[in-house]
Design a protein around this motif. Sequence first.
Motif, PDB file in Angstrom:
ATOM      1  N   GLY A 119       0.727  -1.352  -0.315  1.00  0.00           N
ATOM      2  CA  GLY A 119      -0.249   0.150  -0.510  1.00  0.00           C
ATOM      3  C   GLY A 119       1.245   1.241  -0.246  1.00  0.00           C
ATOM      4  O   GLY A 119       1.978   1.805   1.178  1.00  0.00           O
ATOM      5  N   LEU A 120       0.522   2.297  -0.800  1.00  0.00           N
ATOM      6  CA  LEU A 120       1.431   3.695  -1.146  1.00  0.00           C
ATOM      7  C   LEU A 120       0.668   4.808  -1.570  1.00  0.00           C
ATOM      8  O   LEU A 120      -0.673   4.260  -2.865  1.00  0.00           O
ATOM      9  N   GLY A 121       1.134   5.547  -1.703  1.00  0.00           N
ATOM     10  CA  GLY A 121       0.622   6.761  -2.076  1.00  0.00           C
ATOM     11  C   GLY A 121       1.277   7.971  -2.131  1.00  0.00           C
ATOM     12  O   GLY A 121       1.877   7.817  -1.151  1.00  0.00           O
ATOM     13  N   CYS A 122       0.578   9.268  -2.540  1.00  0.00           N
ATOM     14  CA  CYS A 122       1.118  10.797  -3.032  1.00  0.00           C
ATOM     15  C   CYS A 122      -0.142  11.360  -3.312  1.00  0.00           C
ATOM     16  O   CYS A 122      -0.219  11.131  -4.674  1.00  0.00           O
ATOM     17  N   THR A 123      -0.804  12.349  -2.283  1.00  0.00           N
ATOM     18  CA  THR A 123      -1.259  13.819  -2.637  1.00  0.00           C
ATOM     19  C   THR A 123      -0.500  14.430  -2.856  1.00  0.00           C
ATOM     20  O   THR A 123       0.509  15.149  -2.172  1.00  0.00           O
ATOM     21  N   PHE A 124      -0.706  14.748  -4.000  1.00  0.00           N
ATOM     22  CA  PHE A 124      -0.130  16.117  -4.554  1.00  0.00           C
ATOM     23  C   PHE A 124      -0.833  17.538  -4.101  1.00  0.00           C
ATOM     24  O   PHE A 124      -0.335  18.773  -4.160  1.00  0.00           O
ATOM     25  N   GLN A 125      -1.801  17.219  -4.683  1.00  0.00           N
ATOM     26  CA  GLN A 125      -2.331  18.497  -4.737  1.00  0.00           C
ATOM     27  C   GLN A 125      -4.172  17.699  -3.954  1.00  0.00           C
ATOM     28  O   GLN A 125      -4.963  17.241  -4.509  1.00  0.00           O
ATOM     29  N   TRP A 126      -4.967  19.071  -3.349  1.00  0.00           N
ATOM     30  CA  TRP A 126      -5.900  17.987  -3.047  1.00  0.00           C
ATOM     31  C   TRP A 126      -7.368  18.668  -3.399  1.00  0.00           C
ATOM     32  O   TRP A 126      -6.509  19.978  -4.062  1.00  0.00           O
ATOM     33  N   ASN A 127      -8.134  18.670  -3.097  1.00  0.00           N
ATOM     34  CA  ASN A 127      -9.362  19.294  -4.338  1.00  0.00           C
ATOM     35  C   ASN A 127      -9.332  20.565  -2.708  1.00  0.00           C
ATOM     36  O   ASN A 127      -9.246  21.131  -2.372  1.00  0.00           O
ATOM     37  N   ASP A 128     -10.103  22.165  -4.085  1.00  0.00           N
ATOM     38  CA  ASP A 128      -9.872  23.340  -3.728  1.00  0.00           C
ATOM     39  C   ASP A 128     -10.715  23.163  -2.366  1.00  0.00           C
ATOM     40  O   ASP A 128      -9.980  23.909  -1.302  1.00  0.00           O
TER      41      ASP A 128
END
Length: 599
Positions: A226-235
């Motif tokens: 399991g892995l991940g990366c959030t570059f940008q969140w919604n407004d």
Amino acid sequence: MTKHHITTTHNDKEDSSSNNSPHLHKEKSPNQQSYSNQRILTATKILLILAIVPSLPIICNAFVSLPLPSSFRISYRRHPHDDSSCKSTNSDRVIDINENLPYPLDEQNRPMDHGPIPLQTPHAGRHFTPTHPGIISKKGIPRHRGGKRNGRFTEGWYYRLTLPEINESFVFIFSIEDPGRRKTRKNKGEKDLTLACMQIMGPNDTYLVQSDQDDTKFWAWKKSQGLGCTFQWNDDDNDDNDNKMITAMTPHEWNTKVKSGFQVLPYHLQGKLIGHDGSLGGVLDGMGLPGTCEFDLKITYKSAWGDSPPIAVTSDTSHDTETNNMASTQSSPQQLSTAGWLASYPVFEPHWQVTMADAYATGTVKWYNQTYTVTNAPFYGEKNWGGSFPLKWYWIQCNSFTNYNHLSVTAGGGRRQLPFMIGKKKKTEDLGLIGIHYNQTFYELVPWTGKSNFVVHPWGYWELNGQCTSSSGFASRQFDVELIAKIDDVDAVPGVLLRAPTEEEGMVYFARDTYYANITLSLWNLQWNDELKEYVRVEPPIVDRAFSSQCAAEVGGGPWWDTWNKTSEMVQPMKGLVRFPYLAQRVKRRIGSWWRRKG
């Protein structure tokens, strides 16, 4: 292998290091020779001790079936919905029935890292030390990276989706470089190479990339994939400081909250890339022509890296993929480490693990403005980790053949420097392996169970053959294999240059890939011939000239001045060390056979 142009900046030291220059060679005196031999013997003893002691659980397990850590042996764990066999910190946790998630959820109803799943391979979990605040706050992990403390470290995951109907592929590559090392490198006056990156290859060798230098956005599970990366969140979520603490989310929540980024769960792959053309510029924002991609795929395992149980996949897309995974693997055979048990230690780098040799994917991929919908499409996954890539390597992968079902092949080889060598000269060895999964049976040819030969051109031709003649492996299958992958017109298929983390420059072009090579594969059983005193093929073949025009093929590192023609041979004492568990298993079988005869 995690993808990454062929560089010719290397000199020829690797190729000529074994040739002694006459004008530099001097005869050693007997005392000097004795002292040199003594040093080599002492170093060998130290190496044996360092390698044998950590491997004692493996050797013991070969005799008495002791339970092993998940990094060595993966056994089946019951479905977390069945009972309390997978416990959550919240005894009243809520399972989202609408999504039928096969994971325990925490107090916020988000997936937890609950440990190995059926058909999980060794090394499926992370090896780097994360800097994500959500993981540090829960686990108390110190803020330093994994791997070698004073050198580079990267970990990357590679997934391939094949679309046989239109002869195209999508490739998803996620990587993290030097997490937690920014301050240390700055204090040393070194270049900051910390980077979280997503690369995607699309139809006609097109290529998109998005990255971020903030490594605290990247998270990964320790016990499972399991892995991940959030570059940008919604407004709507940009100002929410609580988002910094979020790691894994249910697929529905992820789609709602995330504007760009990716998330991988054991049975689900999803992402939103808002980046640029990776073939025309750098990896950071604004370094190429804009491009977008969205993907949402459910995964059904067929084979990992070892034998696999039968699995029934229906054409009913309403049938939950995760539930099918769990229910169809009630007795999951042991899965193996692709590079042997030494991959648990920083002996050779980079390390390589195939995590899904063959799988199905169902879902959608939106490439720019075109949407591709797939049902039970061929899917594949692997990963790398360590400080650097081999000096030179090749790689082949295919799990979509026109005349054979349930067939997958992965082959690779490279030139690597040997560890623990005394002296200034850097000794190298050229090694290769071939792994074939066919009808739930795994055929593995590695340097410690047989011999293989490879002929690889600078571009457009890969030929491999070999025999597994050892009876000391866990599978103890003797077989002969031949495969040829080639590009008929190298001018029409020049391949695409991909990036890989490098020692000095970070993420730069370092490999050339294509997904349009033609491959032919044949596989035979072997049996011993007393008259010839050798193994001979058993006719008819197990696999007879299986063909595909969708073979993935790669060359990397360098130099690639001419054809690379070698026999895969592992030198001692490393070969003996790798074979320890296999030899112990062989002794166990002989003792068991003798005991049954006595009984």
